[in-house]
Scaffold this motif. Structure first.
Motif, short mmCIF file in Angstrom:
data_model
loop_
_atom_site.label_atom_id
_atom_site.label_comp_id
_atom_site.label_asym_id
_atom_site.label_seq_id
_atom_site.Cartn_x
_atom_site.Cartn_y
_atom_site.Cartn_z
N ILE A 1 46.55 30.72 31.80
CA ILE A 1 45.71 31.85 32.21
C ILE A 1 44.25 31.47 32.40
O ILE A 1 43.49 32.18 33.05
CB ILE A 1 45.84 33.02 31.19
CG1 ILE A 1 45.32 34.33 31.80
CG2 ILE A 1 45.09 32.72 29.90
CD1 ILE A 1 46.11 34.84 32.94
N ILE B 1 40.94 34.80 38.07
CA ILE B 1 41.97 35.69 38.59
C ILE B 1 41.33 36.62 39.59
O ILE B 1 40.35 37.31 39.28
CB ILE B 1 42.62 36.51 37.46
CG1 ILE B 1 43.29 35.58 36.45
CG2 ILE B 1 43.62 37.52 38.03
CD1 ILE B 1 43.75 36.29 35.20
N TYR C 1 41.70 39.94 41.39
CA TYR C 1 42.45 41.18 41.23
C TYR C 1 43.05 41.61 42.57
O TYR C 1 42.43 41.45 43.62
CB TYR C 1 41.55 42.32 40.76
CG TYR C 1 41.16 42.29 39.31
CD1 TYR C 1 41.09 41.13 38.57
CD2 TYR C 1 40.83 43.48 38.67
CE1 TYR C 1 40.71 41.14 37.25
CE2 TYR C 1 40.44 43.50 37.35
CZ TYR C 1 40.38 42.32 36.63
OH TYR C 1 39.99 42.35 35.32
N THR D 1 37.06 40.10 40.10
CA THR D 1 37.62 38.87 39.56
C THR D 1 37.40 38.83 38.05
O THR D 1 36.50 39.50 37.51
CB THR D 1 36.98 37.60 40.18
OG1 THR D 1 35.58 37.62 39.95
CG2 THR D 1 37.28 37.50 41.66
N LYS E 1 51.27 31.54 40.34
CA LYS E 1 49.92 32.07 40.54
C LYS E 1 49.82 33.59 40.39
O LYS E 1 48.74 34.12 40.18
CB LYS E 1 49.41 31.66 41.92
CG LYS E 1 49.15 30.17 42.02
CD LYS E 1 48.44 29.85 43.31
CE LYS E 1 48.09 28.39 43.35
NZ LYS E 1 46.67 28.16 43.35
N GLU F 1 45.99 37.31 41.28
CA GLU F 1 46.39 35.94 41.64
C GLU F 1 45.43 34.95 41.00
O GLU F 1 44.22 35.12 41.10
CB GLU F 1 46.39 35.79 43.16
CG GLU F 1 46.82 34.42 43.61
CD GLU F 1 46.83 34.28 45.13
OE1 GLU F 1 46.96 33.15 45.59
OE2 GLU F 1 46.70 35.30 45.83
N LEU F 2 45.97 33.96 40.34
CA LEU F 2 45.17 32.90 39.76
C LEU F 2 44.73 31.98 40.89
O LEU F 2 45.55 31.30 41.50
CB LEU F 2 45.99 32.14 38.71
CG LEU F 2 45.27 31.19 37.81
CD1 LEU F 2 44.20 31.88 36.99
CD2 LEU F 2 46.26 30.49 36.87
#
Length: 175
Positions: free
Chosen positions: A51, A55, A57, A79, A131, A168-169
């Protein structure tokens, strides 16, 4: 005749096994009613390591936002940056809206938000794919009125409404 009966029995067994397998996770608070909650791509030991990063959003989904027992929400473009011990929540323009101290253990990311939220939120980290990530947490019940008016009366009582940040990472932490 015997072959047809055999197919019928096999069919009934396959269907009943499928129903039983789906029934195990149908009561998950993290899915719409009657929808099976699949396992996360990573186990709890791996989620905290995976994690860390940024990220992007896609949406914030609240259960019961528009109709009971269904997740609906808003499309967002914020983010969240997560390092080993810090988190930064940024708006669409990259401005820091909140920041806090964080730790992650056993797939649970705990962030003490210092500015905007002023509380600790515990997020269950869930990966749909390598991801695609969901941060699952309990929040105050919200509907469209909250988002259009920012009415703080929604932020009273106990946060107990299932909520998911889907994102999404996009990059990994350098730490």
């Amino acid at each position: 005749m015997k072959i047809n009966r055999l197919y019928v029995i096999l069919g009934v067994l396959l269907v009943s096994c499928g129903i039983n397998r789906n029934a195990q996770n149908e009561d998950s608070i993290w899915r719409d009613e009657g929808i099976r909650d699949k396992d996360s791509k990573y186990n709890v030991a791996q989620r905290c390591e995976k994690i860390r990063g940024t990220i992007e959003y896609k949406s914030i989904l609240h259960k019961g936002f528009l109709e009971p027992n269904v997740f609906n929400g808003m499309i967002v473009m914020n983010t969240l940056e997560i390092t080993e011990d810090s988190a930064y929540y940024r708006d669409i323009y990259g401005n820091i809206k909140d920041q806090g101290r964080c730790e992650c253990q056993n797939g649970i990311l705990s962030i003490y938000w210092e500015i905007l939220f002023k509380r600790t939120i515990e997020y269950e980290v869930y990966f749909n794919s390598r991801k695609s990530v969901e941060l699952r947490y309990l929040d105050y019940f919200k509907d469209t009125d909250y988002y259009f008016t920012a009415d703080s009366s929604y932020l009273k009582g106990e946060p107990n409404n299932p909520t998911k940040i889907s994102g999404e990472l996009i990059s990994k932490s350098k730490r």
